[in-house]
Design an enzyme around this catalytic site. Structure first.
Site, short mmCIF file in Angstrom:
data_model
loop_
_atom_site.label_atom_id
_atom_site.label_comp_id
_atom_site.label_asym_id
_atom_site.label_seq_id
_atom_site.Cartn_x
_atom_site.Cartn_y
_atom_site.Cartn_z
N HIS A 1 83.73 -37.51 -75.74
CA HIS A 1 84.20 -36.85 -76.96
C HIS A 1 84.32 -35.34 -76.73
O HIS A 1 85.14 -34.67 -77.35
CB HIS A 1 83.23 -37.10 -78.12
N ASP B 1 90.98 -45.15 -75.20
CA ASP B 1 90.14 -44.49 -76.19
C ASP B 1 90.98 -43.36 -76.80
O ASP B 1 92.11 -43.10 -76.36
CB ASP B 1 88.86 -43.97 -75.54
#
Length: 280
Positions: free
Chosen positions: A160, A231
């Site tokens: 992230h 992702d």
């Protein structure tokens, strides 16, 4: 109106909803129903409903404990029953796909963010619980997604935020691939690929952009023939090094069939245009 126009123009393969999209159960049902009318019948609505802290609408759905707690209990029947209950509620709202289970294997180097999201550190246990999760979701009418291929467990950094690197050899990766093998055997509908660099598998770039990892390992060796998701391409691991157009192109060329762009409408539009103009 802007969202409706974008749905009609892009006609995405899937739409993912987050906590920010929710104000009440009637509102979310209406949102999903109306969006499906615009985007078309092939558009699946997805959600991250892993359990524990990764539950987008906890106040409005049946309680769903963290995967770590199910792993500690090691009761596949209980896992399957809980997944079925969760799936029925999601199905009632209009969802089609749950971006779970997490089948990552916890290691001493795993990022703290992963601890409660994983079933544990034993690949056999994870495989057992993941199979029960997948079957329970199917019992309740919801598709599932094994993530994050080929395994986020050994990574110290969080994709992230920035791009992690895992230097394990192909042989050392075998135990980390085991839960994915079991998930595929259990009939998992989709697999999500992570943004981690595995230089001993493919030094050219992160797994999301790797033909060797997606087309070679996941498709070829593991025999997975269904949808493969990247992702979120807006994560720091990708955005710090690639523009959205290049990210979409690389993920597509490597074998991803669905590319996630989950946050900014501007980047969603740019990604779509890159696909439409043949740059992909």
């Amino acid at each position: 109106a802007g969202d409706e126009e974008r749905l009609d123009r892009i006609r995405p393969a899937s739409v993912i909803l987050f906590t920010r999209n929710f104000s009440s159960v009637p509102q979310i049902k209406t949102l999903i129903r109306r969006s499906k009318e615009i985007a078309g019948p092939r558009c699946r609505f997805a959600i991250d409903h892993e359990g524990g802290r990764v539950v987008r609408f906890p106040e409005a759905l049946p309680p769903f404990p963290a995967p770590r707690l199910f792993g500690e209990g090691r009761d596949p029947k209980k896992m399957r029953a809980a997944a079925k209950t969760a799936a029925r509620a999601l199905k009632d709202w209009g969802f089609d796909l749950n971006l779970a289970p997490v089948v990552d294997v916890l290691t001493p180097t795993s990022h703290p963010r992963m601890v409660d999201r994983c079933f544990g550190c034993d690949p056999e246990l994870i495989s057992e619980m993941a199979e029960a999760f997948i079957r329970g979701m199917r019992d309740g009418g919801i598709q599932s997604c094994a993530k994050h291929f080929p395994n986020t467990g050994p990574a110290e950094l969080d994709p992230h935020e920035t791009g992690p690197k895992v230097t394990l050899t192909r042989d050392q990766m075998d135990k980390f691939l085991l839960p994915f093998r079991h998930a595929i055997a259990a009939g998992v509908d989709t697999v999500m690929v992570n943004h981690i660099l595995y230089p001993n598998l493919d030094p050219s770039g992160p797994a999301t952009f790797s033909k060797k990892i997606i087309s070679g390992l996941l498709r070829g060796e593991l025999g997975f023939a269904q949808e493969i998701l990247s992702d979120d391409l807006e994560m720091g691991a990708i955005q710090e090094a690639y523009g959205i157009e290049e990210a979409v192109r690389r993920a597509h060329d490597a074998g991803c069939t669905i590319m996630l762009v989950c946050q900014k409408p501007e980047l969603q539009d740019r990604a779509w245009k890159a696909l439409q103009t043949g740059k992909v």
